[in-house]
Motif scaffolding. Structure first.
Motif, PDB file in Angstrom:
ATOM      1  N   LEU A 139       0.830  -1.207   0.000  1.00  8.26           N
ATOM      2  CA  LEU A 139       0.000   0.000   0.000  1.00  8.26           C
ATOM      3  C   LEU A 139       0.868   1.261   0.000  1.00  8.26           C
ATOM      4  O   LEU A 139       0.519   2.262  -0.638  1.00  8.26           O
ATOM      5  CB  LEU A 139      -0.935  -0.005   1.202  1.00  8.26           C
ATOM      6  N   ALA A 140       1.994   1.218   0.708  1.00  8.73           N
ATOM      7  CA  ALA A 140       2.889   2.370   0.722  1.00  8.73           C
ATOM      8  C   ALA A 140       3.505   2.587  -0.660  1.00  8.73           C
ATOM      9  O   ALA A 140       3.651   3.735  -1.119  1.00  8.73           O
ATOM     10  CB  ALA A 140       3.989   2.164   1.765  1.00  8.73           C
ATOM     11  N   HIS A 141       3.874   1.513  -1.320  1.00 10.21           N
ATOM     12  CA  HIS A 141       4.407   1.585  -2.683  1.00 10.21           C
ATOM     13  C   HIS A 141       3.395   2.249  -3.607  1.00 10.21           C
ATOM     14  O   HIS A 141       3.720   3.185  -4.355  1.00 10.21           O
ATOM     15  CB  HIS A 141       4.732   0.159  -3.145  1.00 10.21           C
ATOM     16  N   ALA A 142       2.155   1.786  -3.536  1.00 12.62           N
ATOM     17  CA  ALA A 142       1.095   2.350  -4.381  1.00 12.62           C
ATOM     18  C   ALA A 142       0.848   3.813  -4.062  1.00 12.62           C
ATOM     19  O   ALA A 142       0.721   4.659  -4.958  1.00 12.62           O
ATOM     20  CB  ALA A 142      -0.191   1.546  -4.204  1.00 12.62           C
ATOM     21  N   ARG A 143       0.793   4.141  -2.783  1.00  9.53           N
ATOM     22  CA  ARG A 143       0.521   5.525  -2.380  1.00  9.53           C
ATOM     23  C   ARG A 143       1.623   6.456  -2.855  1.00  9.53           C
ATOM     24  O   ARG A 143       1.356   7.542  -3.391  1.00  9.53           O
ATOM     25  CB  ARG A 143       0.388   5.607  -0.865  1.00  9.53           C
ATOM     26  N   GLY A 144       2.874   6.060  -2.637  1.00 12.30           N
ATOM     27  CA  GLY A 144       3.987   6.924  -3.017  1.00 12.30           C
ATOM     28  C   GLY A 144       4.065   7.146  -4.516  1.00 12.30           C
ATOM     29  O   GLY A 144       4.305   8.264  -4.978  1.00 12.30           O
ATOM     30  N   LEU A 145       3.838   6.084  -5.291  1.00 13.71           N
ATOM     31  CA  LEU A 145       3.939   6.211  -6.741  1.00 13.71           C
ATOM     32  C   LEU A 145       2.787   7.047  -7.299  1.00 13.71           C
ATOM     33  O   LEU A 145       2.973   7.873  -8.202  1.00 13.71           O
ATOM     34  CB  LEU A 145       3.955   4.828  -7.378  1.00 13.71           C
ATOM     35  N   MET A 146       1.589   6.872  -6.755  1.00 15.14           N
ATOM     36  CA  MET A 146       0.450   7.660  -7.226  1.00 15.14           C
ATOM     37  C   MET A 146       0.578   9.132  -6.810  1.00 15.14           C
ATOM     38  O   MET A 146       0.153  10.025  -7.541  1.00 15.14           O
ATOM     39  CB  MET A 146      -0.853   7.074  -6.703  1.00 15.14           C
ATOM     40  N   HIS A 147       1.158   9.385  -5.664  1.00 15.06           N
ATOM     41  CA  HIS A 147       1.406  10.774  -5.264  1.00 15.06           C
ATOM     42  C   HIS A 147       2.317  11.448  -6.281  1.00 15.06           C
ATOM     43  O   HIS A 147       2.072  12.585  -6.700  1.00 15.06           O
ATOM     44  CB  HIS A 147       2.034  10.829  -3.875  1.00 15.06           C
ATOM     45  N   TRP A 148       3.376  10.745  -6.683  1.00 14.18           N
ATOM     46  CA  TRP A 148       4.290  11.311  -7.672  1.00 14.18           C
ATOM     47  C   TRP A 148       3.601  11.512  -9.016  1.00 14.18           C
ATOM     48  O   TRP A 148       3.753  12.565  -9.648  1.00 14.18           O
ATOM     49  CB  TRP A 148       5.498  10.387  -7.831  1.00 14.18           C
ATOM     50  N   ARG A 149       2.826  10.526  -9.451  1.00  9.84           N
ATOM     51  CA  ARG A 149       2.173  10.625 -10.756  1.00  9.84           C
ATOM     52  C   ARG A 149       1.198  11.800 -10.817  1.00  9.84           C
ATOM     53  O   ARG A 149       1.135  12.528 -11.815  1.00  9.84           O
ATOM     54  CB  ARG A 149       1.420   9.323 -11.065  1.00  9.84           C
ATOM     55  N   ARG A 199       1.288  14.527  -9.198  1.00  8.82           N
ATOM     56  CA  ARG A 199       1.924  15.821  -8.976  1.00  8.82           C
ATOM     57  C   ARG A 199       3.101  16.077  -9.909  1.00  8.82           C
ATOM     58  O   ARG A 199       3.850  17.027  -9.706  1.00  8.82           O
ATOM     59  CB  ARG A 199       2.362  15.945  -7.513  1.00  8.82           C
ATOM     60  N   HIS A 200       3.247  15.233 -10.890  1.00  7.55           N
ATOM     61  CA  HIS A 200       4.337  15.432 -11.845  1.00  7.55           C
ATOM     62  C   HIS A 200       3.803  15.347 -13.263  1.00  7.55           C
ATOM     63  O   HIS A 200       4.332  14.618 -14.117  1.00  7.55           O
ATOM     64  CB  HIS A 200       5.454  14.395 -11.636  1.00  7.55           C
ATOM     65  N   ARG A 201       2.811  16.128 -13.533  1.00  5.49           N
ATOM     66  CA  ARG A 201       2.163  16.113 -14.842  1.00  5.49           C
ATOM     67  C   ARG A 201       2.882  16.978 -15.862  1.00  5.49           C
ATOM     68  O   ARG A 201       2.674  16.838 -17.066  1.00  5.49           O
ATOM     69  CB  ARG A 201       0.713  16.573 -14.701  1.00  5.49           C
ATOM     70  N   PHE A 202       3.734  17.890 -15.384  1.00  6.08           N
ATOM     71  CA  PHE A 202       4.389  18.829 -16.290  1.00  6.08           C
ATOM     72  C   PHE A 202       5.903  18.765 -16.119  1.00  6.08           C
ATOM     73  O   PHE A 202       6.416  18.482 -15.034  1.00  6.08           O
ATOM     74  CB  PHE A 202       3.872  20.250 -16.054  1.00  6.08           C
ATOM     75  N   ALA A 230       7.680   6.083 -15.034  1.00  2.00           N
ATOM     76  CA  ALA A 230       8.483   7.208 -15.513  1.00  2.00           C
ATOM     77  C   ALA A 230       7.554   8.147 -16.272  1.00  2.00           C
ATOM     78  O   ALA A 230       6.443   7.779 -16.652  1.00  2.00           O
ATOM     79  CB  ALA A 230       9.615   6.731 -16.417  1.00  2.00           C
ATOM     80  N   MET A 231       8.021   9.387 -16.461  1.00  2.00           N
ATOM     81  CA  MET A 231       7.287  10.372 -17.244  1.00  2.00           C
ATOM     82  C   MET A 231       8.251  10.967 -18.262  1.00  2.00           C
ATOM     83  O   MET A 231       9.434  11.158 -17.968  1.00  2.00           O
ATOM     84  CB  MET A 231       6.705  11.466 -16.351  1.00  2.00           C
ATOM     85  N   GLN A 232       7.722  11.281 -19.445  1.00  2.00           N
ATOM     86  CA  GLN A 232       8.549  11.879 -20.488  1.00  2.00           C
ATOM     87  C   GLN A 232       7.851  13.115 -21.030  1.00  2.00           C
ATOM     88  O   GLN A 232       6.651  13.098 -21.338  1.00  2.00           O
ATOM     89  CB  GLN A 232       8.806  10.889 -21.620  1.00  2.00           C
ATOM     90  N   GLN A 250      13.247  12.970 -19.530  1.00  2.00           N
ATOM     91  CA  GLN A 250      12.655  11.881 -18.757  1.00  2.00           C
ATOM     92  C   GLN A 250      12.689  12.224 -17.274  1.00  2.00           C
ATOM     93  O   GLN A 250      13.670  12.784 -16.775  1.00  2.00           O
ATOM     94  CB  GLN A 250      13.397  10.578 -19.030  1.00  2.00           C
ATOM     95  N   HIS A 251      11.631  11.860 -16.584  1.00  2.00           N
ATOM     96  CA  HIS A 251      11.516  12.136 -15.156  1.00  2.00           C
ATOM     97  C   HIS A 251      11.130  10.843 -14.444  1.00  2.00           C
ATOM     98  O   HIS A 251      10.301  10.078 -14.935  1.00  2.00           O
ATOM     99  CB  HIS A 251      10.470  13.218 -14.900  1.00  2.00           C
ATOM    100  N   PHE A 252      11.740  10.632 -13.289  1.00  2.00           N
ATOM    101  CA  PHE A 252      11.529   9.396 -12.540  1.00  2.00           C
ATOM    102  C   PHE A 252      11.045   9.719 -11.132  1.00  2.00           C
ATOM    103  O   PHE A 252      11.274  10.814 -10.618  1.00  2.00           O
ATOM    104  CB  PHE A 252      12.832   8.594 -12.497  1.00  2.00           C
TER     105      PHE A 252
END
Length: 309
Positions: free
Chosen positions: A130-140, A142-145, A161-163, A170-172
């Protein structure tokens, strides 16, 4: 200085998931996994995780499959591949766009709860997932730009990752290292009370973020000096703990205090004191409380308590 080993794993560690990084860029495999009715989805709603049994004091994670997972995915939020749990694909999906996600789910699926409230009660491994999911979704979310040119980013590597759609930067996912330390001297330990603590009686270990160009040991000594004016000698590693609230990893240490007089930084701390083992064994009788049981701060204190003076 006494070396204090970790007595047991910290909360949010011990994940049962194989992150299967080689699968992230296999678009066909990811598409098949998403469509598989046996695939597991860990939903995140406004930084909360889906659980049942919370009110009874026996929480457990709820991972969705089939139609229930499809209904949550239709909320249109970001998703990401977490890995394989006993060979079953696991994805995180954010459903924060839904004002109330529970009507999307079958009855009896529980509710969305702040993971930090119950992490110490969850079955082994579930808190980590659950912590893995929460942390990754928080980043996703809030890192749209792009931080380079400001244009919109698109997900890559199955959401890991985001490009940038303009400059291709590329952003990780970001994880900020923070040191957290129990300073000990002559049978006592140093604890502080922060202005940020919601519990007005709680005293905890000192902590702070690692700065650029700084070793972990240097960060420990600097933070203790800045916050409490205590000089630190030896710094010994204890253990680490993922802390995706929102995006840190806590690096735990026991540190040797070389001076006694405390002078706090009032911007950082409201108070700091030396505590004896007897006081720590019965904090209520001495008018204070210890940090939450899922925190590495509590583990640093408990493991030191069990050592001979």
């Amino acid at each position: 200085m006494l070396s204090v080993p970790a007595s047991r794993p910290n909360a949010y560690t011990g994940s049962p998931i194989d992150r299967a990084g080689t699968r992230r860029d296999d678009a066909d495999w990811i598409a098949e996994a998403i469509a598989d009715p046996e695939t597991l989805f860990a939903p995140v709603w406004r930084s909360r995780s889906l659980m049942k049994g919370v009110e009874d004091g026996h929480p457990e994670a709820v991972l969705l499959t089939g139609a229930a997972a499809e209904a949550v995915r239709m909320a249109g939020g970001p998703w990401a591949f977490l890995g394989l749990w006993a060979e079953r694909p696991v994805f995180a999906v954010d459903c924060s766009a839904a004002e109330d996600p529970l009507p999307l789910l079958p009855e009896g699926m529980g509710g969305f709860t702040d993971l930090r409230q119950v992490a110490g009660l969850l079955p082994p491994g579930e808190a980590s997932v659950l912590a893995h999911a929460r942390g990754l979704m928080h980043w996703r979310t809030r890192h749209r730009f792009c931080g380079v040119c400001g244009h919109e980013c698109a997900p890559r590597s199955a959401g890991n990752a985001m490009q940038c759609t303009n400059c291709n930067a590329q952003h990780f996912p970001r994880t900020d290292p923070a040191v957290i330390m129990l300073v000990v001297r002559q049978g006592r330990c140093l604890l502080g009370h922060s202005h940020r603590f919601p519990n007005v009686a709680m005293y905890s270990t000192l902590a702070g973020f690692v700065e650029p160009g700084e070793s972990l040991e240097e960060a420990v000594r600097r933070e203790v000096m800045e916050e409490a004016s205590i000089e630190v000698g030896d710094v010994l590693y204890h253990s680490s703990q993922p802390w995706p609230f929102p995006a840190s990893i806590m690096l735990g240490f026991h540190a040797e205090g070389l001076s006694d007089e405390i002078r706090i930084d009032p911007e950082e701390l409201k108070d700091a004191r030396w505590f004896t083992r007897d006081q720590l064994r019965d904090p209520a009788a001495h008018g204070f409380s210890l940090p939450r049981v899922d925190s590495i701060a509590r583990r640093l204190i408990e493991d030191w308590l069990e050592q001979e003076a």
